[in-house]
Scaffold this motif. Structure first.
Motif, PDB file in Angstrom:
ATOM      1  N   PRO A   1      36.498  27.023  29.349  1.00  0.00           N
ATOM      2  CA  PRO A   1      37.892  27.447  29.221  1.00  0.00           C
ATOM      3  C   PRO A   1      38.893  26.329  29.483  1.00  0.00           C
ATOM      4  O   PRO A   1      40.063  26.455  29.112  1.00  0.00           O
ATOM      5  CB  PRO A   1      38.018  28.563  30.268  1.00  0.00           C
ATOM      6  CG  PRO A   1      36.923  28.302  31.243  1.00  0.00           C
ATOM      7  CD  PRO A   1      35.807  27.721  30.450  1.00  0.00           C
TER       8      PRO A   1
ATOM      9  N   ALA B   1      29.696  35.918  34.213  1.00  0.00           N
ATOM     10  CA  ALA B   1      30.982  35.637  33.577  1.00  0.00           C
ATOM     11  C   ALA B   1      32.117  36.438  34.194  1.00  0.00           C
ATOM     12  O   ALA B   1      33.257  35.963  34.262  1.00  0.00           O
ATOM     13  CB  ALA B   1      30.894  35.917  32.074  1.00  0.00           C
TER      14      ALA B   1
ATOM     15  N   ALA C   1      35.344  34.639  35.883  1.00  0.00           N
ATOM     16  CA  ALA C   1      36.698  34.803  35.359  1.00  0.00           C
ATOM     17  C   ALA C   1      37.726  34.852  36.480  1.00  0.00           C
ATOM     18  O   ALA C   1      38.835  34.315  36.353  1.00  0.00           O
ATOM     19  CB  ALA C   1      36.778  36.064  34.504  1.00  0.00           C
ATOM     20  N   THR C   2      37.375  35.487  37.606  1.00  0.00           N
ATOM     21  CA  THR C   2      38.298  35.544  38.736  1.00  0.00           C
ATOM     22  C   THR C   2      38.551  34.153  39.311  1.00  0.00           C
ATOM     23  O   THR C   2      39.695  33.780  39.600  1.00  0.00           O
ATOM     24  CB  THR C   2      37.744  36.469  39.835  1.00  0.00           C
ATOM     25  OG1 THR C   2      37.608  37.793  39.313  1.00  0.00           O
ATOM     26  CG2 THR C   2      38.663  36.504  41.039  1.00  0.00           C
TER      27      THR C   2
ATOM     28  N   GLU D   1      38.060  31.288  37.745  1.00  0.00           N
ATOM     29  CA  GLU D   1      38.770  30.505  36.723  1.00  0.00           C
ATOM     30  C   GLU D   1      40.270  30.806  36.767  1.00  0.00           C
ATOM     31  O   GLU D   1      41.101  29.923  36.523  1.00  0.00           O
ATOM     32  CB  GLU D   1      38.207  30.809  35.337  1.00  0.00           C
ATOM     33  CG  GLU D   1      36.802  30.259  35.120  1.00  0.00           C
ATOM     34  CD  GLU D   1      36.117  30.872  33.901  1.00  0.00           C
ATOM     35  OE1 GLU D   1      36.770  31.708  33.225  1.00  0.00           O
ATOM     36  OE2 GLU D   1      34.957  30.526  33.628  1.00  0.00           O
TER      37      GLU D   1
END
Length: 226
Positions: free
Chosen positions: A118, A161, A165-166, A168
């Motif tokens: 990302p 994932a 995500a948290t 990231e």
């Protein structure tokens, strides 16, 4: 009628709206430089870094001697380790650092491969661990204006994932405060305890027969293998 409508259409916008437009972020997400507009949210002021905080997070600090050089966010059996460094004004350093990290991991008997993430190209590694199977680790690098941010994700988030995500999101909302003082490339941007934590330490230190209070423990070290 026409004259009145024309004046209404061309009337200047309120000053608050103009200021908000001028301060609107030019990008959708960070990490942000302290000198650019960025969205407001709850962050811990660590001096060289303004760290987003949320419920369920535990924050620890990395120490190098008496200096605070990094922060660790613990969440859902995972760790996000964050370090900010000075970098040249015109050239990014992530390409060089990524190659050094990959070679070091391989020399230690692990594996490392580049992949798109990302935040651009990152390093997915299997890092050797004492008396345990190799541990999955993600090395993320972001080149900013005169700074470089290294984020290392380990634990469950390296494979999950949803948890990743948290963490990231923490990187996306992080603000780096480089400062104007001269610094050598790759020199760590030093952090400090937030004001409320410093006050607690000073108050406890001034009380007799009360041990010093450090509200942050030393975070887990994810060694940079060279």
């Amino acid at each position: 009628m026409f004259g009145r409508r024309r004046r209404e259409e061309t009337s200047p916008a309120p000053a608050a709206e103009v200021e908000q437009a001028e301060r609107a972020p030019e990008r959708e997400s960070g990490p942000w430089d302290s000198g650019e507009p960025y969205p407001e949210r709850e962050r811990v002021d660590l001096g060289g870094m303004r760290l987003p905080v949320d419920s369920g997070f535990e924050v620890q600090l990395n120490l190098a001697g008496d200096h605070i050089v990094g922060a660790v966010v613990l969440f859902e059996e995972s760790a996000l380790q964050l370090h900010a460094f000075a970098a040249p004004k015109r050239n990014g350093i992530w390409d060089d650092i990524r190659a050094e990290l990959a070679q070091g991991v391989r020399n230690a008997g692990g594996t490392a491969e580049e992949r798109e993430g990302p935040f651009g190209v990152e390093l997915a590694a299997q890092v050797p661990a004492d008396e345990a199977p190799p541990q999955p680790v993600r090395y993320i690098g972001v080149d900013g204006p005169r700074w470089f941010l290294r984020a290392v994700i380990s634990g469950r988030a390296a494979l999950d994932a949803g948890v990743a995500a948290t963490l990231e999101g923490v990187v996306r909302d992080l603000v780096v405060v480089r400062g104007d003082e001269p610094m050598a490339p790759k020199e760590a941007i030093e952090l400090r305890l937030p004001p409320e934590a410093r006050n607690a330490v000073e108050q406890r230190a001034g009380q007799a027969d009360v041990p010093d209070l450090n509200p942050f423990e030393r975070g887990p070290e994810i060694a940079e293998i060279r």
